[in-house]
Motif scaffolding. Structure first.
Motif, PDB file in Angstrom:
ATOM      1  N   ALA A 290       0.844  -1.195   0.000  1.00 40.81           N
ATOM      2  CA  ALA A 290       0.000   0.000   0.000  1.00 40.81           C
ATOM      3  C   ALA A 290       0.874   1.238   0.000  1.00 40.81           C
ATOM      4  O   ALA A 290       2.008   1.229   0.495  1.00 40.81           O
ATOM      5  CB  ALA A 290      -0.918   0.022   1.222  1.00 40.81           C
ATOM      6  N   THR A 291       0.334   2.286  -0.590  1.00 41.38           N
ATOM      7  CA  THR A 291       0.944   3.616  -0.538  1.00 41.38           C
ATOM      8  C   THR A 291      -0.136   4.588  -0.107  1.00 41.38           C
ATOM      9  O   THR A 291      -1.189   4.666  -0.740  1.00 41.38           O
ATOM     10  CB  THR A 291       1.518   4.027  -1.897  1.00 41.38           C
ATOM     11  N   LYS A 292       0.095   5.311   0.977  1.00 39.35           N
ATOM     12  CA  LYS A 292      -0.903   6.199   1.559  1.00 39.35           C
ATOM     13  C   LYS A 292      -0.417   7.638   1.505  1.00 39.35           C
ATOM     14  O   LYS A 292       0.725   7.935   1.872  1.00 39.35           O
ATOM     15  CB  LYS A 292      -1.170   5.825   3.023  1.00 39.35           C
ATOM     16  N   GLU A 293      -1.292   8.528   1.049  1.00 43.12           N
ATOM     17  CA  GLU A 293      -0.972   9.949   1.061  1.00 43.12           C
ATOM     18  C   GLU A 293      -1.051  10.487   2.488  1.00 43.12           C
ATOM     19  O   GLU A 293      -1.907  10.068   3.277  1.00 43.12           O
ATOM     20  CB  GLU A 293      -1.927  10.718   0.162  1.00 43.12           C
ATOM     21  N   LEU A 294      -0.166  11.406   2.816  1.00 43.75           N
ATOM     22  CA  LEU A 294      -0.127  11.997   4.149  1.00 43.75           C
ATOM     23  C   LEU A 294      -0.821  13.356   4.160  1.00 43.75           C
ATOM     24  O   LEU A 294      -0.672  14.141   3.218  1.00 43.75           O
ATOM     25  CB  LEU A 294       1.313  12.164   4.625  1.00 43.75           C
ATOM     26  N   GLN A 295      -1.560  13.621   5.227  1.00 43.97           N
ATOM     27  CA  GLN A 295      -2.203  14.907   5.431  1.00 43.97           C
ATOM     28  C   GLN A 295      -1.416  15.689   6.470  1.00 43.97           C
ATOM     29  O   GLN A 295      -1.207  15.212   7.586  1.00 43.97           O
ATOM     30  CB  GLN A 295      -3.658  14.728   5.881  1.00 43.97           C
ATOM     31  N   GLU A 296      -1.014  16.872   6.098  1.00 40.08           N
ATOM     32  CA  GLU A 296      -0.103  17.657   6.932  1.00 40.08           C
ATOM     33  C   GLU A 296      -0.852  18.562   7.888  1.00 40.08           C
ATOM     34  O   GLU A 296      -1.889  19.142   7.553  1.00 40.08           O
ATOM     35  CB  GLU A 296       0.793  18.500   6.027  1.00 40.08           C
ATOM     36  N   SER A 297      -0.315  18.668   9.098  1.00 34.58           N
ATOM     37  CA  SER A 297      -0.766  19.698  10.034  1.00 34.58           C
ATOM     38  C   SER A 297       0.472  20.446  10.516  1.00 34.58           C
ATOM     39  O   SER A 297       1.492  19.836  10.831  1.00 34.58           O
ATOM     40  CB  SER A 297      -1.506  19.081  11.226  1.00 34.58           C
ATOM     41  N   ILE A 298       0.374  21.771  10.524  1.00 33.76           N
ATOM     42  CA  ILE A 298       1.508  22.610  10.928  1.00 33.76           C
ATOM     43  C   ILE A 298       1.467  22.816  12.436  1.00 33.76           C
ATOM     44  O   ILE A 298       0.431  23.144  13.003  1.00 33.76           O
ATOM     45  CB  ILE A 298       1.470  23.970  10.215  1.00 33.76           C
ATOM     46  N   THR A 299       2.585  22.585  13.083  1.00 35.33           N
ATOM     47  CA  THR A 299       2.716  22.828  14.515  1.00 35.33           C
ATOM     48  C   THR A 299       3.679  23.990  14.720  1.00 35.33           C
ATOM     49  O   THR A 299       4.406  24.375  13.803  1.00 35.33           O
ATOM     50  CB  THR A 299       3.245  21.577  15.226  1.00 35.33           C
ATOM     51  N   PRO A 300       3.712  24.566  15.927  1.00 37.03           N
ATOM     52  CA  PRO A 300       4.676  25.653  16.165  1.00 37.03           C
ATOM     53  C   PRO A 300       6.120  25.227  15.910  1.00 37.03           C
ATOM     54  O   PRO A 300       6.966  26.042  15.554  1.00 37.03           O
ATOM     55  CB  PRO A 300       4.447  25.999  17.635  1.00 37.03           C
ATOM     56  N   GLN A 301       6.417  23.938  16.085  1.00 37.96           N
ATOM     57  CA  GLN A 301       7.794  23.466  15.924  1.00 37.96           C
ATOM     58  C   GLN A 301       8.104  22.990  14.505  1.00 37.96           C
ATOM     59  O   GLN A 301       9.260  22.936  14.111  1.00 37.96           O
ATOM     60  CB  GLN A 301       8.068  22.311  16.902  1.00 37.96           C
ATOM     61  N   GLY A 302       7.081  22.589  13.732  1.00 35.90           N
ATOM     62  CA  GLY A 302       7.371  22.045  12.415  1.00 35.90           C
ATOM     63  C   GLY A 302       6.136  21.472  11.756  1.00 35.90           C
ATOM     64  O   GLY A 302       5.055  22.057  11.813  1.00 35.90           O
ATOM     65  N   ARG A 303       6.277  20.292  11.151  1.00 34.08           N
ATOM     66  CA  ARG A 303       5.181  19.637  10.441  1.00 34.08           C
ATOM     67  C   ARG A 303       4.917  18.277  11.088  1.00 34.08           C
ATOM     68  O   ARG A 303       5.831  17.600  11.541  1.00 34.08           O
ATOM     69  CB  ARG A 303       5.537  19.447   8.957  1.00 34.08           C
TER      70      ARG A 303
END
Length: 453
Positions: A290-303
């Motif tokens: 399987a290959t899964k796309e990642l959903q990003e969330s931005i944090t104060p420190q990074g991703r």
């Protein structure tokens, strides 16, 4: 990046104690600590030293812990890391393992019986000639063995990533590792820099991140690092940091009881702001399922990326899709900070430029701005320089005044009068570049023949 309870090691670092490196030990240790590597491990060819006294000398024991090892270096059938290996000053080469006239089976067993009970790592297994054990021994993936005269499986880890990433090793050391796992042997993967020259190959890229349950280097010992490596509870990182938790809280290196149906795993991928991930690849028994796309969330420190995957039982590996090629200052330095290297070019040549500009302040150094030459100014070229400077956020471009126009990059005559003659010239091109500039002028002193700036 939140890596609580985990500290990272580079098992393969050379200094001038190795014949093919000229790096001072102090510089190697400084570089490791500056890049956040908690466990720098000396790995000299046929010699043994310890980085810990250097760390103590710097007063940096709260940030790093060094252990000694050896890169056991044959000139017949491969190179190998011995983790740990204490110096023995009373012995030849500080206690380096003798191998001349011996076969791998005998030498591997002798290493396993050392008082340190070390883990033997197969370094760069697919290197050509005598440097790669799998090449020398004719490793066969269909049987997970090699030439009977040379093959021994008495080792605990493979340097699957040697200053490289997944894609460039997928059909080589990665495939070898999966073959060995599929034949029922627990051998762990590590990633190391094999740094010989810190200017072009800094320490810690990639690195192997080991779980200790705390973040205090002063609580470490050589035996604890060895045991953490032997447990397999580790991930290899070239910038991304991943945690994986399976049924019952099992982590990397663990075993899941046999069960029917898919098993569920929780993934968290983290990165600094100057690096990002796109997808996760799930591998079972060496095959991508399987290959899964990642959903990003931005944090104060990074991703941060979170994902749940369900897979059928097997030997499960999860790979975050981002280059393990190190993103460090050397990558920027190798491309150079001269606009001429980037103007009107795209693709891989510019791959590091944006992230480097996010991570470090950049001062550009123009080579052909014709500050001291007789040629007319090139308006198109200067417009491109201005766009480049704006893109990387360079505050002070540094044009070299001893070059002529971009079409003819020849030095003008050097003399003590050249700076005075070309002094007014920088105002026009630097104004068009959109930034104040500091020009560098080189001339040869007449009497002593030295170069002055």
């Amino acid at each position: 990046v939140d890596s609580a309870g985990v500290m990272c090691a580079d098992f393969h670092i050379h200094s001038f104690y190795s014949a093919d490196s000229s790096d001072p030990v102090d510089a190697k240790v400084r570089g490791a600590i500056a890049d956040g590597l908690e466990i720098p491990i000396s790995s000299e060819h046929e010699w043994i030293i310890d980085f810990q006294p250097v760390i103590q000398k710097f007063g940096m024991t709260a940030y790093a812990f060094g252990i000694p090892s050896e890169e056991f270096t044959t000139f017949a059938w491969g190179h190998f890391g011995i983790i740990p290996m204490q110096p023995r000053p009373e012995q030849v080469n500080n206690g380096a393992v003798p191998w001349i006239g011996k076969k791998p089976t005998e030498v591997f067993h002798n290493i396993a019986e050392l008082p340190e009970r070390p883990v033997l790592i197969i370094n760069h297994p697919r290197s050509s000639t005598f440097q790669g054990y799998f090449e020398a021994a004719g490793f066969d993936r269909s049987t997970a063995t090699g030439d009977p005269d040379l093959w021994s499986d008495e080792f605990g880890a493979i340097e699957v990533f040697n200053d490289g990433d997944l894609d460039e090793n997928r059909s080589k050391s990665v495939a070898d590792w999966f073959s060995i796992l599929n034949h029922g042997k627990k051998v762990w993967a590590v990633g190391s820099s094999d740094s010989h020259r810190y200017r072009s190959s800094p320490v810690g890229y990639p690195r192997t991140c080991l779980r200790f349950g705390h973040d205090d280097p002063t609580q470490l010992s050589a035996d604890k690092v060895r045991d953490a490596l032997r447990s397999g509870d580790a991930v290899v990182s070239g910038g991304l940091y991943m945690t994986v938790t399976g049924p019952g809280g099992v982590r990397p290196g663990g075993t899941i009881p046999a069960a029917s149906g898919p098993q569920t795993f929780q993934l968290v991928v983290q990165s600094p702001k100057w690096l990002s991930a796109k997808r996760v690849e799930v591998v079972v028994d060496g095959e991508t399922v399987a290959t899964k796309e990642l959903q990003e969330s931005i944090t104060p420190q990074g991703r941060r990326y979170e994902l749940t995957v369900a897979v059928e039982p097997g030997r499960i590996h999860v790979l975050a899709d981002a280059s393990l090629e190190p993103l460090n200052f050397a990558a920027c330095w190798n491309d150079g900070s001269s606009p001429e290297n980037y103007l009107e070019r795209a693709g891989a040549f510019n791959a590091h430029l944006g992230p480097c500009a996010e991570r470090w302040p950049i001062v550009t150094h123009g080579l052909t701005m014709s500050l001291g030459g007789p040629d007319p100014l090139d308006d198109h070229y200067l417009a491109e320089v201005r766009r480049f400077i704006a893109r990387v956020g360079s505050l002070i471009p540094s044009p070299r005044s001893c070059r002529r126009a971009a079409s003819r990059p020849r030095p003008i005559a050097r003399s003590a009068r050249a700076p005075r003659r070309s002094g007014p010239r920088p105002r026009a091109p630097t104004a068009r570049a959109g930034r104040p500039a500091g020009a560098s002028v080189w001339h040869r002193a007449r009497r002593r023949g030295t170069i002055r700036r």
